[in-house]
Design a protein around this motif. Sequence first.
Motif, PDB file in Angstrom:
ATOM      1  N   HIS A 109       0.821  -1.209   0.000  1.00  0.00           N
ATOM      2  CA  HIS A 109       0.000   0.000   0.000  1.00  0.00           C
ATOM      3  C   HIS A 109       0.856   1.260   0.000  1.00  0.00           C
ATOM      4  CE1 HIS A 109      -3.547  -2.497   1.761  1.00  0.00           C
ATOM      5  NE2 HIS A 109      -3.448  -2.608   0.457  1.00  0.00           N
ATOM      6  N   GLU A 110       1.991   1.234   0.718  1.00  0.00           N
ATOM      7  CA  GLU A 110       2.902   2.365   0.681  1.00  0.00           C
ATOM      8  C   GLU A 110       3.486   2.552  -0.721  1.00  0.00           C
ATOM      9  OE1 GLU A 110       2.502   0.405   3.112  1.00  0.00           O
ATOM     10  OE2 GLU A 110       2.853   1.367   5.044  1.00  0.00           O
ATOM     11  N   ALA A 111       3.800   1.416  -1.366  1.00  0.00           N
ATOM     12  CA  ALA A 111       4.310   1.494  -2.737  1.00  0.00           C
ATOM     13  C   ALA A 111       3.275   2.098  -3.673  1.00  0.00           C
ATOM     14  CB  ALA A 111       4.711   0.102  -3.224  1.00  0.00           C
ATOM     15  N   ILE A 112       2.033   1.683  -3.531  1.00  0.00           N
ATOM     16  CA  ILE A 112       0.969   2.203  -4.388  1.00  0.00           C
ATOM     17  C   ILE A 112       0.803   3.711  -4.193  1.00  0.00           C
ATOM     18  CG2 ILE A 112      -1.542   2.195  -4.707  1.00  0.00           C
ATOM     19  CD1 ILE A 112      -1.456  -0.832  -4.433  1.00  0.00           C
ATOM     20  N   ALA A 113       0.941   4.170  -2.953  1.00  0.00           N
ATOM     21  CA  ALA A 113       0.837   5.612  -2.702  1.00  0.00           C
ATOM     22  C   ALA A 113       1.915   6.378  -3.466  1.00  0.00           C
ATOM     23  CB  ALA A 113       0.947   5.894  -1.201  1.00  0.00           C
ATOM     24  N   GLN A 114       3.127   5.830  -3.497  1.00  0.00           N
ATOM     25  CA  GLN A 114       4.206   6.467  -4.259  1.00  0.00           C
ATOM     26  C   GLN A 114       3.914   6.436  -5.758  1.00  0.00           C
ATOM     27  OE1 GLN A 114       6.727   8.131  -3.074  1.00  0.00           O
ATOM     28  NE2 GLN A 114       6.479   7.617  -0.911  1.00  0.00           N
ATOM     29  N   LEU A 115       3.408   5.310  -6.239  1.00  0.00           N
ATOM     30  CA  LEU A 115       3.111   5.184  -7.673  1.00  0.00           C
ATOM     31  C   LEU A 115       1.983   6.125  -8.082  1.00  0.00           C
ATOM     32  CD1 LEU A 115       3.340   1.291  -8.022  1.00  0.00           C
ATOM     33  CD2 LEU A 115       5.084   2.980  -8.606  1.00  0.00           C
ATOM     34  N   ARG A 116       0.968   6.240  -7.231  1.00  0.00           N
ATOM     35  CA  ARG A 116      -0.139   7.140  -7.555  1.00  0.00           C
ATOM     36  C   ARG A 116       0.338   8.596  -7.619  1.00  0.00           C
ATOM     37  NH1 ARG A 116      -4.611   4.466  -8.048  1.00  0.00           N
ATOM     38  NH2 ARG A 116      -5.176   2.720  -6.702  1.00  0.00           N
ATOM     39  N   ASP A 147      10.400  11.941 -23.747  1.00  0.00           N
ATOM     40  CA  ASP A 147      11.455  11.842 -22.753  1.00  0.00           C
ATOM     41  C   ASP A 147      11.074  10.936 -21.578  1.00  0.00           C
ATOM     42  OD1 ASP A 147      12.965  13.555 -24.268  1.00  0.00           O
ATOM     43  OD2 ASP A 147      12.366  15.351 -23.135  1.00  0.00           O
ATOM     44  N   ASP A 148       9.786  10.767 -21.331  1.00  0.00           N
ATOM     45  CA  ASP A 148       9.337  10.029 -20.157  1.00  0.00           C
ATOM     46  C   ASP A 148       9.016   8.566 -20.446  1.00  0.00           C
ATOM     47  OD1 ASP A 148       9.538  12.288 -18.648  1.00  0.00           O
ATOM     48  OD2 ASP A 148       7.432  12.857 -18.858  1.00  0.00           O
ATOM     49  N   ALA A 149       9.237   8.104 -21.664  1.00  0.00           N
ATOM     50  CA  ALA A 149       8.817   6.752 -22.029  1.00  0.00           C
ATOM     51  C   ALA A 149       9.500   5.683 -21.174  1.00  0.00           C
ATOM     52  CB  ALA A 149       9.087   6.492 -23.509  1.00  0.00           C
ATOM     53  N   GLU A 150      10.782   5.856 -20.914  1.00  0.00           N
ATOM     54  CA  GLU A 150      11.499   4.862 -20.115  1.00  0.00           C
ATOM     55  C   GLU A 150      10.996   4.847 -18.675  1.00  0.00           C
ATOM     56  OE1 GLU A 150      16.081   3.264 -19.594  1.00  0.00           O
ATOM     57  OE2 GLU A 150      15.684   5.197 -20.546  1.00  0.00           O
ATOM     58  N   VAL A 151      10.680   6.019 -18.148  1.00  0.00           N
ATOM     59  CA  VAL A 151      10.090   6.093 -16.807  1.00  0.00           C
ATOM     60  C   VAL A 151       8.740   5.387 -16.791  1.00  0.00           C
ATOM     61  CG1 VAL A 151       9.137   7.670 -15.068  1.00  0.00           C
ATOM     62  CG2 VAL A 151      11.296   8.206 -16.190  1.00  0.00           C
ATOM     63  N   ALA A 152       7.962   5.572 -17.853  1.00  0.00           N
ATOM     64  CA  ALA A 152       6.652   4.929 -17.930  1.00  0.00           C
ATOM     65  C   ALA A 152       6.777   3.414 -17.881  1.00  0.00           C
ATOM     66  CB  ALA A 152       5.932   5.347 -19.212  1.00  0.00           C
ATOM     67  N   LEU A 153       7.775   2.871 -18.582  1.00  0.00           N
ATOM     68  CA  LEU A 153       7.981   1.426 -18.551  1.00  0.00           C
ATOM     69  C   LEU A 153       8.277   0.934 -17.139  1.00  0.00           C
ATOM     70  CD1 LEU A 153      10.086   0.669 -21.770  1.00  0.00           C
ATOM     71  CD2 LEU A 153       7.735  -0.019 -21.295  1.00  0.00           C
ATOM     72  N   GLU A 154       9.185   1.611 -16.458  1.00  0.00           N
ATOM     73  CA  GLU A 154       9.530   1.196 -15.093  1.00  0.00           C
ATOM     74  C   GLU A 154       8.335   1.340 -14.163  1.00  0.00           C
ATOM     75  OE1 GLU A 154      12.206  -0.327 -13.747  1.00  0.00           O
ATOM     76  OE2 GLU A 154      12.657  -0.588 -15.867  1.00  0.00           O
ATOM     77  N   LEU A 155       7.591   2.428 -14.332  1.00  0.00           N
ATOM     78  CA  LEU A 155       6.413   2.652 -13.502  1.00  0.00           C
ATOM     79  C   LEU A 155       5.364   1.561 -13.746  1.00  0.00           C
ATOM     80  CD1 LEU A 155       5.023   4.494 -11.481  1.00  0.00           C
ATOM     81  CD2 LEU A 155       4.307   5.961 -13.377  1.00  0.00           C
ATOM     82  N   ALA A 156       5.167   1.181 -15.008  1.00  0.00           N
ATOM     83  CA  ALA A 156       4.205   0.123 -15.331  1.00  0.00           C
ATOM     84  C   ALA A 156       4.629  -1.208 -14.717  1.00  0.00           C
ATOM     85  CB  ALA A 156       4.074  -0.014 -16.847  1.00  0.00           C
ATOM     86  N   ARG A 157       5.935  -1.503 -14.752  1.00  0.00           N
ATOM     87  CA  ARG A 157       6.411  -2.755 -14.165  1.00  0.00           C
ATOM     88  C   ARG A 157       6.165  -2.808 -12.659  1.00  0.00           C
ATOM     89  NH1 ARG A 157      11.746  -1.842 -17.810  1.00  0.00           N
ATOM     90  NH2 ARG A 157      10.938  -2.760 -19.747  1.00  0.00           N
ATOM     91  N   LEU A 158       6.369  -1.670 -12.006  1.00  0.00           N
ATOM     92  CA  LEU A 158       6.116  -1.636 -10.572  1.00  0.00           C
ATOM     93  C   LEU A 158       4.625  -1.739 -10.269  1.00  0.00           C
ATOM     94  CD1 LEU A 158       8.706   1.017  -9.354  1.00  0.00           C
ATOM     95  CD2 LEU A 158       8.813  -1.470  -9.130  1.00  0.00           C
ATOM     96  N   TRP A 159       3.793  -1.115 -11.100  1.00  0.00           N
ATOM     97  CA  TRP A 159       2.347  -1.274 -10.926  1.00  0.00           C
ATOM     98  C   TRP A 159       1.953  -2.745 -11.083  1.00  0.00           C
ATOM     99  CZ3 TRP A 159      -1.268   1.092  -8.565  1.00  0.00           C
ATOM    100  CH2 TRP A 159      -1.317   2.483  -8.482  1.00  0.00           C
ATOM    101  N   THR A 160       2.580  -3.440 -12.009  1.00  0.00           N
ATOM    102  CA  THR A 160       2.292  -4.869 -12.178  1.00  0.00           C
ATOM    103  C   THR A 160       2.660  -5.642 -10.916  1.00  0.00           C
ATOM    104  OG1 THR A 160       2.658  -4.734 -14.563  1.00  0.00           O
ATOM    105  CG2 THR A 160       2.795  -6.909 -13.566  1.00  0.00           C
ATOM    106  N   ARG A 161       3.849  -5.366 -10.370  1.00  0.00           N
ATOM    107  CA  ARG A 161       4.251  -6.022  -9.123  1.00  0.00           C
ATOM    108  C   ARG A 161       3.268  -5.727  -7.993  1.00  0.00           C
ATOM    109  NH1 ARG A 161      10.123  -4.997  -6.978  1.00  0.00           N
ATOM    110  NH2 ARG A 161       9.214  -6.278  -5.301  1.00  0.00           N
ATOM    111  N   ALA A 162       2.725  -4.532  -8.003  1.00  0.00           N
ATOM    112  CA  ALA A 162       1.795  -4.120  -6.950  1.00  0.00           C
ATOM    113  C   ALA A 162       0.378  -4.607  -7.202  1.00  0.00           C
ATOM    114  CB  ALA A 162       1.805  -2.598  -6.821  1.00  0.00           C
ATOM    115  N   GLY A 163       0.145  -5.266  -8.333  1.00  0.00           N
ATOM    116  CA  GLY A 163      -1.186  -5.768  -8.645  1.00  0.00           C
ATOM    117  C   GLY A 163      -2.086  -4.770  -9.340  1.00  0.00           C
TER     118      GLY A 163
END
Length: 513
Positions: free
Chosen positions: A55-62, A73-89
């Motif tokens: 839940h703390e991770a989700i708060a950071q992602l949100r 310029d943000d495409a690579e960040v988007a990929l990493e962010l999407a991967r973490l969202w996947t880990r978080a469900g």
Amino acid sequence: MRTIDAILIEGFQARQRDLPEQALLRFEEALALEPGDPGIRLEVARTNLDLGLRHEAIAQLRAMGVDAGASEDDAEVALELARLWTRAGGVEEALALYRAVPRGNLHKPQAVLEAVLLLERTHRLDAARAEVAQHPHLKSRRLPDPTAALALAVLDEREGDRETASARLARVWRELPPSELTLECGYRLARLWDRMGRPREARGVLEQCKQVERTQMQAAALEQHLSARRASDRATLRELPADWFASRPAVRGAQRVMVLGHPRSGTSLMGRRLSQAGDAVWVDECPAFSVLARKLAMDQGQDGARFADYLGSLGPEVTERFTQTYLERIAQQLPEAGDVSDARLIDKNPGLSNSLPALNRLLPGSAWVYLERDPRDVAVSCYFQRMGATPLGWACQTLDGALEAVLHTASLWGAVRERLHASQAVVVRYETLVETPDTEVTRVLNELGWQGNATSAGADASKEPAVVHSPTYAEVRRPVDARAVERWRRHADVFGKFTAEHSQAIAARGYSA
């Protein structure tokens, strides 16, 4: 005053030393200095997930939003962010980020691939096909973009078209130089060919993948870690008092169940079937226990047998506090926060199977359901999986290394089982489970004292992880069959080279040649 770069370096070093609590402190310190830095916020979220603080991770992602990939310029960040969202469900959030990567961006093919694989992993095959169809620019006249080829091959295989899947994977594997994508294709091709009755060709592809991987691994460090851990496991168990497990309660009536066994021994299948039939919440490989136990050991300055001595001195107030913290971390894995102390809970966690002495003392109220499977089948299955740059991944660089890892865990379990009464753990043979699944699940329910019906159980998505990260995510939803039983016989020519000691260890587990 330390610079932000120095703080970040300390954070990454703490993570490399497997000290996620210290890493989180450093990353949060850096974020306080640079609150607008997306890279630092990603590291805070990533470390929260490592600690089981979903839940703390989700708060950071949100806080980063779901439009992070809207610019070039943000495409690579988007990929990493999407991967973490996947880990978080957060499946829908991850998909939104993948789709936000602009067309024409060099990261777009990878974003499409990962979106398709996520849809496939969550059993939305039609949506996955549609995702590929929306991007015809990923194909050329000469060769389909390899990311599209891999995505389509995965869908072909899931839908039963093995020949088409094989052709797509083989073409990418043969025509492109080694890369992360070709390694993924190679592993999938090897597993597919093995299922298609082409074991020698499968092993040939697999060995080429392993050769590439070995150049990327810190072999000496992984080997040292593996040897030290095995020596510590054996020493701890050998030096435990004879009555260490004597006070372990019977499984009947337990509300919390740990599903254990070596990875690839059927724990995902057991976890899902048991959660359905027993009306229980299933948590998939949460790091909660490992993180908390490691922190406790570090706080006490203890390790190995000395930590076991410390555990033996614990009073009920310490174990009760540990259990409460563990349950709070488990609750973080669920869609909504809440108290799970009274809920039926299944923690499917094969990674804890070498930590039974600590598990016994720190979570004394948990029941154990332990999966046993022919070590040769487990070794083959592990060998064919890409385990990454981990101690187990290093062991599974060779088939005999994989077997050594499996037999190590099996020997520890055998020594523990000798000290347990039959009522203190439920033992499930994988071969029996796949032959008569309803009967075996019903037996487990009865031994646990849980009311339930294995034959009428249906899927309840609210009681399952949003994303099952186990490699068996597809199989656990299919009708149970015995295709994987005696899989090792397809590789009998290799197993014939193993030692008499291996044969004796396998026989000791109740499996004949």
